[in-house]
Design a protein around this motif. Sequence first.
Motif, short mmCIF file in Angstrom:
data_model
loop_
_atom_site.label_atom_id
_atom_site.label_comp_id
_atom_site.label_asym_id
_atom_site.label_seq_id
_atom_site.Cartn_x
_atom_site.Cartn_y
_atom_site.Cartn_z
N PHE A 100 0.83 -1.20 0.00
CA PHE A 100 0.00 0.00 0.00
C PHE A 100 0.87 1.25 0.00
O PHE A 100 2.04 1.22 0.39
CB PHE A 100 -0.93 0.03 1.22
N THR A 101 0.26 2.33 -0.45
CA THR A 101 0.83 3.67 -0.36
C THR A 101 -0.32 4.61 -0.05
O THR A 101 -1.30 4.67 -0.79
CB THR A 101 1.51 4.09 -1.68
N LEU A 102 -0.21 5.34 1.08
CA LEU A 102 -1.31 6.19 1.53
C LEU A 102 -0.78 7.53 2.03
O LEU A 102 0.36 7.63 2.49
CB LEU A 102 -2.07 5.51 2.67
N PRO A 103 -1.62 8.59 1.97
CA PRO A 103 -1.24 9.88 2.54
C PRO A 103 -1.04 9.76 4.05
O PRO A 103 -1.79 9.06 4.74
CB PRO A 103 -2.43 10.79 2.22
N SER A 104 -0.02 10.46 4.57
CA SER A 104 0.32 10.36 5.99
C SER A 104 0.03 11.66 6.72
O SER A 104 0.15 12.76 6.16
CB SER A 104 1.80 10.00 6.15
N SER A 105 -0.29 11.54 8.00
CA SER A 105 -0.52 12.71 8.85
C SER A 105 0.74 13.54 9.00
O SER A 105 0.67 14.74 9.29
CB SER A 105 -1.01 12.25 10.23
N SER A 106 1.88 12.93 8.79
CA SER A 106 3.16 13.65 8.92
C SER A 106 3.58 14.32 7.62
O SER A 106 4.64 14.94 7.55
CB SER A 106 4.25 12.67 9.39
N GLY A 107 2.73 14.21 6.58
CA GLY A 107 3.04 14.82 5.29
C GLY A 107 3.51 13.79 4.28
O GLY A 107 4.15 12.80 4.63
N GLU A 109 3.49 10.77 1.47
CA GLU A 109 2.89 9.45 1.45
C GLU A 109 3.81 8.44 2.11
O GLU A 109 5.03 8.63 2.14
CB GLU A 109 2.58 9.01 0.01
N VAL A 110 3.21 7.39 2.62
CA VAL A 110 3.97 6.31 3.24
C VAL A 110 3.57 5.01 2.57
O VAL A 110 2.38 4.75 2.36
CB VAL A 110 3.69 6.24 4.76
N SER A 111 4.57 4.20 2.26
CA SER A 111 4.34 2.89 1.65
C SER A 111 4.82 1.79 2.60
O SER A 111 5.75 2.00 3.39
CB SER A 111 5.09 2.77 0.32
N LEU A 112 4.22 0.64 2.47
CA LEU A 112 4.70 -0.50 3.24
C LEU A 112 6.14 -0.81 2.84
O LEU A 112 6.96 -1.20 3.69
CB LEU A 112 3.80 -1.72 3.02
N ALA A 113 6.45 -0.60 1.57
CA ALA A 113 7.80 -0.89 1.08
C ALA A 113 8.86 -0.03 1.78
O ALA A 113 10.03 -0.41 1.81
CB ALA A 113 7.85 -0.66 -0.43
#
Length: 248
Positions: A100-107, A109-113
């Motif tokens: 997955f790749t999703l928008p993060s609260s810290s700014g 995007e974050v991916s599982l990779a």
Amino acid sequence: MSKTSSKTAKGTPAGKRARQIQTRQRQQAQAAARSVREARDGSSRRPVWIILGVVVVVLAVTVLYLIYQNSPSQQNATAGGSGYQHVAGQPGAGTPAPAFTLPSSSGGEVSLADYRGKSVLLYFQEGLMCQPCWDQITDLERNQPGLTAAGVDAVVSITSDPVNQIAQKMTDMKLSTPTLSDPDLDVIRAYDAHKYGMMGESRAGHSFILVGPDGIIRWRADYGGAPDYTMYLPTQKMLADLTAERKP
């Protein structure tokens, strides 16, 4: 007084009594006839209502049984070392974790990779309206040494609220754990994490999934399902289950 007057005076009460007797007899006859009709009608209707009542009861019992059998608590439920009831849904230990790749609260995007080579604990939760879920993140951050000792390198939370609202909540509570926004529930459904909460399948529940350095799930515990709907448990209790149940 004349004989005629005497007969009238004596006859009137007698006639009145006779009429009263006749009236009572007629009323009694009518009541008896009504009782017979009601009994006859009731006896003809009673079997129908009895049958319908039995059918309703049987259907209700069947539905309740099916709900009970298919509830998350009946799917390999265990209280584990924590004493908190939970299940292990699918995908479970030993299977690849969906990417997955999703928008993060810290700014950004974050991916599982991004966590390849590390053990990352994914925490799926109900979101902004679930204060116990945010208390859970608070407790996770307070127990960072315990997580590290248990081999957890990072924690990432996933919920379905808009990323800007999540970011504001994190700021208000002074939290730093990356919390990702999945408004379409694509990732939440990929992990089948929408079946263990109080809000039905419209949100994630209260699920922990440990993904190993190689991208394989090593442990999973879904705490949010029926009958307890646990939305918070002490981190040390969660780690007791992880230690007892994780796969190598």
